[in-house]
Design an enzyme around this catalytic site. Structure first.
Site, short mmCIF file in Angstrom:
data_model
loop_
_atom_site.label_atom_id
_atom_site.label_comp_id
_atom_site.label_asym_id
_atom_site.label_seq_id
_atom_site.Cartn_x
_atom_site.Cartn_y
_atom_site.Cartn_z
CG ASN A 158 -1.93 -1.06 1.25
OD1 ASN A 158 -1.64 -2.22 0.97
ND2 ASN A 158 -3.15 -0.68 1.56
CD GLU A 184 -5.44 -2.54 -1.42
OE1 GLU A 184 -5.24 -3.76 -1.49
OE2 GLU A 184 -6.52 -2.04 -1.08
C1 LIG Z 1 -5.47 -6.35 -8.97
C2 LIG Z 1 -6.42 -6.02 -7.85
C3 LIG Z 1 -7.77 -5.85 -8.13
C4 LIG Z 1 -8.68 -5.55 -7.11
N1 LIG Z 1 -10.00 -5.38 -7.41
C5 LIG Z 1 -10.89 -5.11 -6.42
C6 LIG Z 1 -12.28 -4.93 -6.71
O1 LIG Z 1 -12.74 -4.97 -7.87
N2 LIG Z 1 -13.13 -4.70 -5.67
C7 LIG Z 1 -12.68 -4.63 -4.36
O2 LIG Z 1 -13.49 -4.43 -3.47
N3 LIG Z 1 -11.37 -4.75 -4.06
C8 LIG Z 1 -10.47 -5.00 -5.06
N4 LIG Z 1 -9.15 -5.16 -4.77
C9 LIG Z 1 -8.67 -4.83 -3.43
C10 LIG Z 1 -8.69 -5.97 -2.49
O3 LIG Z 1 -9.96 -6.01 -1.91
C11 LIG Z 1 -7.61 -5.60 -1.49
O4 LIG Z 1 -6.37 -5.90 -2.03
C12 LIG Z 1 -7.84 -6.19 -0.16
O5 LIG Z 1 -8.85 -5.43 0.46
C13 LIG Z 1 -6.60 -6.20 0.72
O6 LIG Z 1 -6.28 -4.93 1.17
P1 LIG Z 1 -5.42 -4.75 2.51
O7 LIG Z 1 -4.15 -5.53 2.31
O8 LIG Z 1 -5.22 -3.28 2.66
O9 LIG Z 1 -6.23 -5.34 3.60
C14 LIG Z 1 -8.22 -5.45 -5.77
C15 LIG Z 1 -6.85 -5.62 -5.49
C16 LIG Z 1 -5.95 -5.90 -6.51
C17 LIG Z 1 -4.50 -6.09 -6.20
#
Ligand SMILES: Cc1cc2nc3c(=O)[nH]c(=O)nc-3n(C[C@H](O)[C@H](O)[C@H](O)COP(=O)(O)O)c2cc1C
Length: 184
Positions: free
Chosen positions: A43, A122
């Site tokens: 992040n 992220e």
């Molecule tokens: C390539 C990619 C695509 C993502 N797409 C979505 C999405 O469409 N919707 C969503 O709610 N989160 C999406 N995320 C976010 C994930 O929910 C997120 O990485 C997760 O909440 C972990 O975050 P944290 O490590 O801060 O807890 C995506 C993350 C990545 C890396």
């Protein structure tokens, strides 16, 4: 492989891409990426990104990134709201192999599946790391947009879509018109 929300990827980066960032600090996210999804993400604070990023839609992007070790500071430990501890090692355990330019997929937005209140950036680096690197630095170039962020009814559906994003990014970044940005 195309999904309904996918945006077609042009043969080479088109304006406003490429967008190159300055050096950003890797901060502590909520920790769900590794623990719940099996897809670790680095992040970075939204405020550290160039102004042009503010004009981008929320969603999923691809590009290249390079990690850097940060000057070792005193060891810092943080505790997340859920009680898990995060150790900041400032990237001191990164190897030469980890410090190359590497392909990334990144998500910029509010993570509707998790109902976040603030925008997060992220970055999932498509590479196998042996250690965490909280507090290290990252510079990256955004080369294109894959899709808007979506809400999901299950965690498995979110994981499946991120896996597809990774495949789409790998394919685009291996084409010569995108691969050349690895060296720029
Ligand atoms: C390539 C990619 C695509 C993502 N797409 C979505 C999405 O469409 N919707 C969503 O709610 N989160 C999406 N995320 C976010 C994930 O929910 C997120 O990485 C997760 O909440 C972990 O975050 P944290 O490590 O801060 O807890 C995506 C993350 C990545 C890396």
């Amino acid at each position: 492989m195309a999904r309904p929300a996918d945006v077609p990827i042009p043969d080479s980066p088109e304006s406003p891409y490429p967008i190159k960032t300055g050096v950003c600090e890797i901060v502590c996210g909520f920790g769900r990426g590794s623990a719940e999804l099996g897809i670790p993400t680095a992040n970075v604070p939204f405020e550290e990104l160039p102004e042009s990023v503010g004009g981008l839609p929320l969603g999923v992007f691809f590009g290249f990134a390079r990690l850097q070790k940060s000057a070792p500071k005193e060891a810092r430990n943080m505790q997340r709201q859920d009680g898990t501890r995060v150790h900041f090692n400032y990237g001191q355990r990164l190897t030469d192999n980890d410090l190359r330019v590497l392909p990334v997929v990144l998500s910029m937005g509010l993570n509707p599946f998790y109902h976040n209140k603030a925008k997060t950036v992220e970055i999932h680096v498509m590479h196998k790391f042996d250690h965490d690197f909280y507090g290290a630095q990252i510079t990256f170039t955004i080369l294109g947009y894959i899709r808007p962020e979506l809400d999901y009814t299950t965690k498995e559906a979110l994981i499946e879509d991120i896996q597809t994003d990774i495949q789409i990014a790998e394919k685009a970044l291996s084409s010569p018109e995108y691969a050349k940005y690895q060296n720029l």
